[in-house]
Write a protein that holds these residues in place. Structure first.
Motif, PDB file in Angstrom:
ATOM      1  N   UNK A  78       0.841  -1.293  -0.037  1.00  0.00           N
ATOM      2  CA  UNK A  78      -0.257   0.265  -0.308  1.00  0.00           C
ATOM      3  C   UNK A  78       0.651   1.198   0.088  1.00  0.00           C
ATOM      4  N   UNK A  79       0.947   2.198  -0.644  1.00  0.00           N
ATOM      5  CA  UNK A  79       1.127   3.401  -0.786  1.00  0.00           C
ATOM      6  C   UNK A  79       0.523   4.321  -0.389  1.00  0.00           C
ATOM      7  N   UNK A  80      -0.549   3.947   0.144  1.00  0.00           N
ATOM      8  CA  UNK A  80      -1.093   5.326   0.228  1.00  0.00           C
ATOM      9  C   UNK A  80      -1.771   5.426   1.914  1.00  0.00           C
ATOM     10  N   UNK A  81      -0.963   4.791   2.579  1.00  0.00           N
ATOM     11  CA  UNK A  81      -1.020   4.922   4.251  1.00  0.00           C
ATOM     12  C   UNK A  81       0.391   6.529   4.231  1.00  0.00           C
ATOM     13  N   UNK A  82       0.267   6.448   6.359  1.00  0.00           N
ATOM     14  CA  UNK A  82       1.484   7.048   6.384  1.00  0.00           C
ATOM     15  C   UNK A  82       3.104   7.162   5.728  1.00  0.00           C
ATOM     16  N   UNK A  83       3.384   8.054   5.080  1.00  0.00           N
ATOM     17  CA  UNK A  83       4.928   8.216   4.797  1.00  0.00           C
ATOM     18  C   UNK A  83       6.443   7.223   6.132  1.00  0.00           C
ATOM     19  N   UNK A  84       5.294   7.160   7.030  1.00  0.00           N
ATOM     20  CA  UNK A  84       6.513   6.847   7.862  1.00  0.00           C
ATOM     21  C   UNK A  84       6.215   5.365   7.651  1.00  0.00           C
ATOM     22  N   UNK A  85       5.357   4.872   7.798  1.00  0.00           N
ATOM     23  CA  UNK A  85       4.430   2.969   7.591  1.00  0.00           C
ATOM     24  C   UNK A  85       4.798   2.468   5.499  1.00  0.00           C
ATOM     25  N   UNK A  86       4.968   3.463   4.815  1.00  0.00           N
ATOM     26  CA  UNK A  86       5.096   3.220   3.100  1.00  0.00           C
ATOM     27  C   UNK A  86       6.158   3.559   2.807  1.00  0.00           C
ATOM     28  N   UNK A  87       6.525   3.794   3.946  1.00  0.00           N
ATOM     29  CA  UNK A  87       8.307   4.075   3.830  1.00  0.00           C
ATOM     30  C   UNK A  87       8.738   4.321   1.446  1.00  0.00           C
ATOM     31  N   UNK A  88       9.602   3.497   1.151  1.00  0.00           N
ATOM     32  CA  UNK A  88       9.632   3.771  -0.425  1.00  0.00           C
ATOM     33  C   UNK A  88       9.144   2.391  -0.884  1.00  0.00           C
ATOM     34  N   UNK A  89       9.261   0.895  -0.624  1.00  0.00           N
ATOM     35  CA  UNK A  89       8.254  -0.248  -0.749  1.00  0.00           C
ATOM     36  C   UNK A  89       7.138  -0.212  -0.654  1.00  0.00           C
ATOM     37  N   UNK A  90       6.458   0.420  -0.098  1.00  0.00           N
ATOM     38  CA  UNK A  90       4.864  -0.015   0.460  1.00  0.00           C
ATOM     39  C   UNK A  90       4.702  -0.741   1.791  1.00  0.00           C
ATOM     40  N   UNK A  91       3.504  -0.348   2.837  1.00  0.00           N
ATOM     41  CA  UNK A  91       3.007  -0.776   3.656  1.00  0.00           C
ATOM     42  C   UNK A  91       2.668  -2.396   3.405  1.00  0.00           C
ATOM     43  N   UNK A  92       2.696  -3.368   3.936  1.00  0.00           N
ATOM     44  CA  UNK A  92       2.275  -4.812   3.722  1.00  0.00           C
ATOM     45  C   UNK A  92       0.795  -5.165   3.949  1.00  0.00           C
ATOM     46  N   UNK A  93      -0.301  -4.215   3.628  1.00  0.00           N
ATOM     47  CA  UNK A  93      -1.836  -4.831   3.850  1.00  0.00           C
ATOM     48  C   UNK A  93      -2.164  -5.564   3.444  1.00  0.00           C
ATOM     49  N   UNK A  94      -3.072  -6.307   4.649  1.00  0.00           N
ATOM     50  CA  UNK A  94      -4.142  -7.499   4.482  1.00  0.00           C
ATOM     51  C   UNK A  94      -5.610  -7.106   4.855  1.00  0.00           C
ATOM     52  N   UNK A  95      -6.133  -6.854   4.075  1.00  0.00           N
ATOM     53  CA  UNK A  95      -6.948  -5.899   4.478  1.00  0.00           C
ATOM     54  C   UNK A  95      -8.645  -7.459   4.594  1.00  0.00           C
ATOM     55  N   UNK A  96      -9.114  -7.562   5.807  1.00  0.00           N
ATOM     56  CA  UNK A  96      -9.681  -8.313   6.693  1.00  0.00           C
ATOM     57  C   UNK A  96     -10.977  -7.918   5.753  1.00  0.00           C
ATOM     58  N   UNK A  97     -12.574  -9.455   5.444  1.00  0.00           N
ATOM     59  CA  UNK A  97     -13.621  -8.947   5.064  1.00  0.00           C
ATOM     60  C   UNK A  97     -14.439  -8.451   6.498  1.00  0.00           C
ATOM     61  N   UNK A  98     -15.628  -7.577   6.048  1.00  0.00           N
ATOM     62  CA  UNK A  98     -16.466  -7.567   7.601  1.00  0.00           C
ATOM     63  C   UNK A  98     -16.693  -7.095   8.408  1.00  0.00           C
ATOM     64  N   UNK A  99     -16.628  -6.359   9.858  1.00  0.00           N
ATOM     65  CA  UNK A  99     -16.795  -5.733  10.403  1.00  0.00           C
ATOM     66  C   UNK A  99     -17.395  -6.101  11.763  1.00  0.00           C
ATOM     67  N   UNK A 100     -17.306  -5.054  12.642  1.00  0.00           N
ATOM     68  CA  UNK A 100     -18.214  -5.070  13.531  1.00  0.00           C
ATOM     69  C   UNK A 100     -18.912  -3.751  13.989  1.00  0.00           C
ATOM     70  N   UNK A 101     -18.626  -2.937  13.296  1.00  0.00           N
ATOM     71  CA  UNK A 101     -19.212  -1.343  12.774  1.00  0.00           C
ATOM     72  C   UNK A 101     -20.074  -0.863  11.752  1.00  0.00           C
ATOM     73  N   UNK A 102     -21.360  -0.486  11.871  1.00  0.00           N
ATOM     74  CA  UNK A 102     -21.793  -0.207  10.942  1.00  0.00           C
ATOM     75  C   UNK A 102     -21.876   1.675  10.261  1.00  0.00           C
ATOM     76  N   UNK A 103     -21.285   1.924  10.342  1.00  0.00           N
ATOM     77  CA  UNK A 103     -20.484   3.161  10.312  1.00  0.00           C
ATOM     78  C   UNK A 103     -21.530   3.048   8.256  1.00  0.00           C
ATOM     79  N   UNK A 104     -22.149   4.018   8.172  1.00  0.00           N
ATOM     80  CA  UNK A 104     -22.989   5.068   7.397  1.00  0.00           C
ATOM     81  C   UNK A 104     -22.165   5.331   6.127  1.00  0.00           C
ATOM     82  N   UNK A 105     -21.290   6.316   6.844  1.00  0.00           N
ATOM     83  CA  UNK A 105     -20.085   6.528   5.412  1.00  0.00           C
ATOM     84  C   UNK A 105     -19.014   5.996   5.205  1.00  0.00           C
TER      85      UNK A 105
END
Length: 340
Positions: A78-105
């Protein structure tokens, strides 16, 4: 804006030869012990504040609609995270599906409110982690929306470390966690990245359908800080360990943002690294509407607009004025000439 990045890289915010916590936990036997504890917790799951009590080891599902195995929607640098996480090679994001909140936005509603992805065993998630480390050379493993799958995350970390994972673990959360689940992660997670959304129960109930969200979030951020302290970096500016708090500025809710910043300054640390975010956009239920039990049909007109630049700037300056001086500014990190 006040503040300079080079201040972040001065002692006591600079570390060298950092070893990820999960490696120490693996050697000591703590990580294996936590795997067993996590599996026991799944038998009557109270791993988030919904406290459903269902037996997820038997694939029963509660509020998060997730059974024995975590749903993974995507994994990539991921290259859209905070610069201190993504650096120059990216942050290795693993997106989990579903959630325990129901944010309307919710801007990721297509994966948080629908089952979009694959049920993966811990060993399969570990394989993704190792690919992010060995093939794409990411700087960390960044678990996104892990609140409802903490036991599965612990299982995956154990399997990955056993096979050579050697990266910091980032816990990227909405903050609707239980302190009990965070205690299972103590000594395993290097970087906690909670999003503190709302200050009042009324706003929380209306916009994320969890009236207890503010109290829960205050408690879990205190626990996160107890475990890892203020955010620290290596000499290249990459975050290695500590707390990084996000807050998404919402239309007309700057006053709640100020209360959140004041809480961080007074109750956590004035050295807390914060990211005040301005990318809110109306989506999901906002503008389209839904039927609510008490309100009737609502389209959430009050947040059906982007934020004004003055709202973002007002909150940024307020945070500086009360002593929160460490802000993410998305300044790219320079790739070193030689990488170890």
């Amino acid at each position: 804006m006040p503040g300079e990045r080079n201040l972040y890289l001065a002692p006591p915010f600079l570390v060298s030869d950092y070893e990820p916590l999960a490696l120490k936990a693996y050697r000591s036997g703590l990580l294996k012990e936590r795997v067993e504890m996590a599996r026991e917790e799944l038998k009557a799951c109270n791993m988030c504040p919904r406290f459903c009590g269902v037996d997820r080891m038997q694939n029963k599902m509660g509020a998060c609609n997730t059974g024995r195995y975590a749903v993974v929607s995507s994994a990539f640098p991921h290259f859209g995270e905070e610069s201190v996480l993504q650096g120059w090679n990216g942050s290795g994001t693993i997106f989990f599906g579903l959630c325990n909140l129901r944010c309307v936005f919710c801007q990721n509603w297509d994966i948080s409110q629908k089952k979009q992805g694959w049920e993966l065993k811990p060993e399969e998630i570990a394989d993704l982690m190792l690919k992010l480390q060995n093939e794409t050379k990411c700087h960390n493993i960044n678990f996104v929306t892990p609140e409802h799958v903490v036991p599965q995350v612990i299982e995956a970390i154990y399997s990955a470390v056993e096979q050579g994972l050697n990266l910091p673990i980032v816990y990227n959360t909405s903050s609707y966690d239980s302190v009990k689940s965070l205690q299972l992660l103590d000594g395993i997670v290097d970087i906690y990245m909670p999003d503190f959304k709302f200050w009042t129960p009324e706003t929380s109930q209306r916009l994320c359908k969890a009236k207890d969200y503010p109290d829960v979030t205050k408690a879990v951020i205190k626990e996160m800080y107890r475990q890892v302290g203020d955010l620290v970096f290596d000499h290249n500016g990459l975050a290695k360990r500590g707390l990084l708090v996000r807050h998404l500025v919402m239309p007309g809710l700057v006053h709640e943002g100020k209360d959140i910043m004041q809480y961080l300054a007074d109750e956590i640390s004035k050295d807390t690294y914060i990211n005040i975010m301005e990318q809110y956009r109306p989506t999901f239920k906002v503008g389209k509407g839904e039927m609510r039990a008490r309100e009737g049909f609502t389209k959430y007109e009050d947040i059906d607009r982007p934020i004004h630049s003055k709202e973002y700037e007002e909150l940024q300056y307020f945070a500086y004025e009360i002593g929160l001086w460490r802000h993410e500014n998305y300044e790219p990190l320079d790739k070193p000439f030689f990488e170890l």
